[in-house]
Design a protein around this motif. Structure first.
Motif, PDB file in Angstrom:
ATOM      1  N   THR A 106      -7.916  52.178  27.877  1.00  0.00           N
ATOM      2  CA  THR A 106      -7.533  53.734  27.566  1.00  0.00           C
ATOM      3  C   THR A 106      -6.645  54.413  28.679  1.00  0.00           C
ATOM      4  OG1 THR A 106      -9.587  54.453  28.479  1.00  0.00           O
ATOM      5  CG2 THR A 106      -9.889  53.860  26.319  1.00  0.00           C
ATOM      6  N   LEU A 107      -5.870  55.265  28.254  1.00  0.00           N
ATOM      7  CA  LEU A 107      -5.125  56.222  29.184  1.00  0.00           C
ATOM      8  C   LEU A 107      -5.367  57.608  28.598  1.00  0.00           C
ATOM      9  CD1 LEU A 107      -2.663  56.737  30.990  1.00  0.00           C
ATOM     10  CD2 LEU A 107      -1.377  56.522  29.310  1.00  0.00           C
ATOM     11  N   ALA A 108      -6.028  58.141  29.715  1.00  0.00           N
ATOM     12  CA  ALA A 108      -6.309  59.596  29.506  1.00  0.00           C
ATOM     13  C   ALA A 108      -5.580  60.544  30.428  1.00  0.00           C
ATOM     14  CB  ALA A 108      -7.847  59.908  29.644  1.00  0.00           C
ATOM     15  N   ALA A 109      -4.973  61.662  29.980  1.00  0.00           N
ATOM     16  CA  ALA A 109      -4.021  62.473  30.879  1.00  0.00           C
ATOM     17  C   ALA A 109      -4.456  64.013  30.606  1.00  0.00           C
ATOM     18  CB  ALA A 109      -2.641  62.356  30.437  1.00  0.00           C
ATOM     19  N   ASP A 110      -4.252  64.648  31.948  1.00  0.00           N
ATOM     20  CA  ASP A 110      -4.483  66.109  31.774  1.00  0.00           C
ATOM     21  C   ASP A 110      -3.202  66.932  31.460  1.00  0.00           C
ATOM     22  OD1 ASP A 110      -6.993  65.530  33.204  1.00  0.00           O
ATOM     23  OD2 ASP A 110      -6.704  66.770  34.893  1.00  0.00           O
ATOM     24  N   LEU A 111      -3.561  67.801  30.487  1.00  0.00           N
ATOM     25  CA  LEU A 111      -2.195  68.206  29.783  1.00  0.00           C
ATOM     26  C   LEU A 111      -1.502  68.926  30.791  1.00  0.00           C
ATOM     27  CD1 LEU A 111      -3.748  69.439  26.256  1.00  0.00           C
ATOM     28  CD2 LEU A 111      -2.473  67.271  26.789  1.00  0.00           C
ATOM     29  N   PRO A 112      -0.098  69.253  30.718  1.00  0.00           N
ATOM     30  CA  PRO A 112       0.755  69.994  31.698  1.00  0.00           C
ATOM     31  C   PRO A 112       0.070  71.328  32.145  1.00  0.00           C
ATOM     32  CG  PRO A 112       1.823  69.594  29.845  1.00  0.00           C
ATOM     33  CD  PRO A 112       0.528  68.838  29.523  1.00  0.00           C
ATOM     34  N   GLY A 113       0.071  71.768  33.130  1.00  0.00           N
ATOM     35  CA  GLY A 113      -0.627  72.861  33.865  1.00  0.00           C
ATOM     36  C   GLY A 113      -2.178  73.211  33.834  1.00  0.00           C
ATOM     37  N   LEU A 114      -2.634  71.978  33.131  1.00  0.00           N
ATOM     38  CA  LEU A 114      -4.134  72.280  32.882  1.00  0.00           C
ATOM     39  C   LEU A 114      -4.768  71.212  33.814  1.00  0.00           C
ATOM     40  CD1 LEU A 114      -4.164  73.115  29.073  1.00  0.00           C
ATOM     41  CD2 LEU A 114      -3.764  74.604  31.014  1.00  0.00           C
TER      42      LEU A 114
END
Length: 576
Positions: free
Chosen positions: A373-381
Motif C-alpha cells: 500500500t501507499l498512503a500519503a498526507d494530502l498537501p498542506g495537511l
C-alpha cells in the motif's frame, strides 16, 4: 558456560545492538551482555533486522559490580566491546560515574582476565579524548563521566598492557536515536526554533550508524590499532546553521535566520529556548582530525554515505517517531514535501485520508489488507508541505513513480484527489473506492467550518477530540492532533473543509464522468443524502470514519469481496 568469539556490553542499546547484528552477520558467535529485562527488546529488534541469531547467547550483567555479575557463564572471549553507558542529560554525578566510569573500569579489568583476549574496544564520546582530562561535573555529569573514564581507562591499559582501543563516535544518526541533534530537528519541525543556539561556525559532527558499527567491529582485526583512539565522524558535516538549512529544506519548513550565543541561551528560560542547558556544551567550533580513522576505514572497505542523504533519512525518522514518543511507521518519509508511507512504486492500493486525519488513519486497514500500500498526507495537511499545485497535478506527481494499476481509495476530502486522477488516467486505475464521500453527505455545520474550530480542536486532549469528532481514541487521533498543533496546519485543514463544501456539485458531476469501477462505503450514522448509481456499502453502527471503527469490513470491500457473509447487522450493500 558459553564459548564465544565476542561479547558486547550494553547490547540492547542503540550502538550495542548494531554491533551484535554486525558481528552475527560476519559469522561470529556473540554473547550479548545486558541489563535484566532487556533480552526481549534485543531479540525483537534483531528479528526486525532479519538477523540470523543462531550464534547468539544472551546473558544478564551488572557492570556496576566488579565481576559484572557474570560469574563463569562466559568463556573463550576474544574481543570485548563495551557500549554500555548512561547517555542522558541531567544525571546525578554519582549515578553517571557508577556506570560510565566505574562500570567501564570493571569491564576492562574483567576483559584483562580472559586468557584468549585479543582486544577491548571501548565506545565513548567524540569529545572525550580531546578534552584533556577536564571534568566539570557542574556542567553535566554525562560528558564529565565519559571524559574522566577515557583518561583512566587508557592509563590502566598502558600500565597493565591491556590491548585497548577507543572508538569515539560523534552524533550517530540512525533509526531509534533520539538524543542531541534530534531535539533541534524536532523543535525545527514544531516551529519552535526561531533562532539557532551557537554561532555561524558551530560544528556538530554526525556519522552514520552502519559506518560506526562496521568500523568498530573491524578494529580488532587491525593489529596496529591497539592503544589508539579513533574519532568517528563525517568531516563533510556542514556547520550547524547549514546543516539545519539542509534539514529544513527537506522538511519544507523555515530555517532559523539568526544564531544566539550559547552563553545568552543559557540565561533564557528553558520554556522559551526549548534547549537542554547541558546540550549547549556540545555546541562549539572545534574540529577533529579523522585522518587515522580514514585510513582504517579504507582498509575495512567502508565509507560514509552522502551527508545530505543521511540527514534527510534521519529527519524523516524524527518526524515519523515524533522524536521518540511513538513507534515510527516503517517506510515513511518525505518526497518533495509530501509525506509518504509504504510502497512507492508497486502498491496494490493508494490511500488518501480525510479531515482532520493523516496517513496514520489507514494503519488498521493496511494490516487487514496485508498487501503493498501507499498512503500519503494530502498537501498542506498532516505532515505534508503546502503545494502550489492543483489537486490533480499533485496526484500526478504522487503517482508518477507508480508502475502498478492500483485501487485508489479516498476518504472524505481524499475523494477529491482520487476522482481527479481517475478522470485523467482511467487506464492507470483498476478501481475507485470512496469512503464517506462528503460531497454526497450532509454538509458540515457552519460552526464546524469556522476558523474558530481549528483553534478549539488543536487544544483538545486526545480523549476530548476523539469524543467530539467521533473518532476512536488511539494512535490515529493522537497523530492528527500532533499535526494540527504545528503552525498553520489547523488553519489549512479547516480552510480545505470550507473549500470542499463549496465544490460539492462540481465533484458530484466529475464522479458521474468516472469510467473506472467505483464502490462507495458509508457508515449508517452518516448516510448519503445525494443520489448515486454507484454501488454503496453501508456499515452499521459507525459514522464518518468506518475505516477506523470497522477496518476489517472496509478491507474486504477494498479487496472486492462481498459482505453478504458478514453479520446481518454489520453491513448492507446496494445503490442509492
Amino acid at each position: 558456560m558459553a564459548h564465544t568469539d565476542s561479547i558486547v556490553f550494553g547490547a540492547a542499546g542503540f550502538i550495542g545492538r548494531s554491533l551484535v547484528a554486525e558481528l552475527l552477520r560476519n559469522g561470529n558467535t556473540v554473547t550479548a551482555a545486558l541489563r535484566a529485562g532487556s533480552q526481549d527488546r534485543l531479540r525483537t529488534w534483531l528479528d526486525g533486522q532479519s538477523v540470523d541469531t543462531a550464534g547468539l547467547t544472551v546473558t544478564t550483567t551488572d557492570i556496576g559490580e566488579p565481576d559484572l555479575a557474570l560469574g563463569d557463564t562466559v568463556a573463550g572471549v576474544r574481543d570485548v566491546y563495551n557500549a554500555a553507558a548512561l547517555m542522558k542529560f541531567g544525571l546525578d554525578a554519582d549515578v553517571a560515574r557508577r556506570v560510565n566510569l566505574d562500570g567501564a573500569v570493571h569491564v576492562l579489568e574483567w576483559a584483562a582476565r580472559q586468557p584468549d583476549l585479543r582486544r577491548v574496544v571501548h565506545i565513548t564520546g567524540y569529545r572525550a579524548a580531546d578534552d584533556g582530562g577536564n571534568q566539570d561535573y557542574g556542567n553535566g555529569a554525562y560528558e564529565a563521566s565519559k571524559v574522566e573514564a577515557d583518561g583512566l581507562l587508557r592509563r590502566i591499559a598502558t600500565e597493565r598492557g591491556i590491548p585497548l582501543t577507543m572508538a569515539n563516535p560523534a552524533g550517530v544518526l540512525g533509526p531509534g536515536q533520539y538524543f542531541g541533534l534530534s531535539d533541534i530537528i524536532d523543535n525545527l519541525w514544531q516551529g519552535r526554533l526561531p533562532a539557532l543556539p551557537g554561532s555561524a561556525d558551530t560544528f556538530v559532527p554526525v556519522v552514520d550508524l552502519d559506518y560506526v558499527a562496521r568500523f568498530i567491529v573491524g578494529l580488532p582485526t587491525q593489529p596496529d590499532t591497539v592503544g589508539r583512539s579513533y574519532p568517528l565522524l563525517d568531516a563533510a558535516t556542514p556547520v550547524l546553521p547549514e546543516l539545519i538549512r539542509l534539514v529544513a529544506d527537506h522538511l519544507h519548513v523555515a530555517a532559523p535566520r539568526f544564531t544566539l550565543p550559547t552563553a545568552l541561551v543559557r540565561r533564557l528560560p528553558r520554556a522559551v529556548t526549548h534547549a537542554d542547558p547541558e546540550a549547549l556544551s556540545f555546541l562549539s567550533s572545534d574540529r577533529y582530525d579523522t585522518s587515522e580513522s580514514d585510513v582504517i576505514a579504507r582498509r575495512l572497505g567502508i565509507s560514509h554515505p552522502p551527508v545530505d542523504e543521511l540527514l534527510h533519512t534521519y529527519a524523516d525518522g524524527i518526524v515519523a517517531g515524533r522524536n521518540g514518543t511513538v513507534t515510527p511507521t516503517p517506510r515513511s518519509g518525505f518526497r518533495d514535501g509530501t509525506w509518504l508511507v509504504g510502497e512507492r512504486t508497486d502498491p496494490e492500493y493508494v490511500l488518501l485520508h480525510g479531515i482532520p486525519l493523516d496517513s496514520e488513519s489507514w494503519s488498521d486497514v493496511v494490516r487487514e489488507l496485508d498487501a503493498p500500500t501507499l498512503a500519503a498526507d494530502l498537501p498542506g495537511l498532516g505532515r505534508s508541505a503546502v503545494s502550489a499545485q492543483s489537486t490533480g497535478d499533485w496526484m500526478e506527481e504522487l503517482m508518477a513513480p507508480v508502475r502498478t494499476r492500483p485501487v485508489i481509495v479516498g476518504h472524505s476530502l481524499g475523494a477529491w484527489a482520487a476522482i481527479e486522477f481517475a478522470l485523467r488516467h482511467p487506464d492507470r486505475v483498476s478501481r475507485l473506492v470512496l469512503i464517506a464521500p462528503a460531497f454526497l453527505q450532509q454538509p458540515a455545520s457552519r460552526l464546524t467550518r469556522s476558523p474558530l474550530a481549528a483553534e478549539v480542536v488543536k487544544r483538545m486532549s486526545v480523549t476530548t477530540a476523539a469524543a467530539r469528532l467521533g473518532i476512536p481514541e488511539g494512535p490515529t487521533i493522537a497523530s492528527a492532533l500532533a499535526a494540527l498543533r504545528r503552525p498553520g496546519v489547523a488553519q489549512r485543514t479547516w480552510a480545505a473543509l470550507r473549500a470542499a463544501g463549496a465544490s460539492r456539485d462540481e465533484l458530484a458531476a466529475k464522479l458521474s464522468r468516472v469510467t473506472v469501477p467505483v464502490d462507495i462505503i458509508v457508515g449508517s450514522d452518516d448516510p448519503l443524502i445525494e443520489p448515486t448509481d454507484r454501488p454503496v456499502t453501508t456499515i452499521t453502527g459507525t459514522g464518518h470514519y468506518p475505516q477506523l471503527t470497522h477496518p476489517d469490513l472496509v478491507a474486504r470491500v477494498l479487496r472486492g469481496e462481498s459482505l453478504s457473509a458478514a453479520p446481518q447487522d454489520a453491513a448492507t450493500s446496494g445503490s442509492r
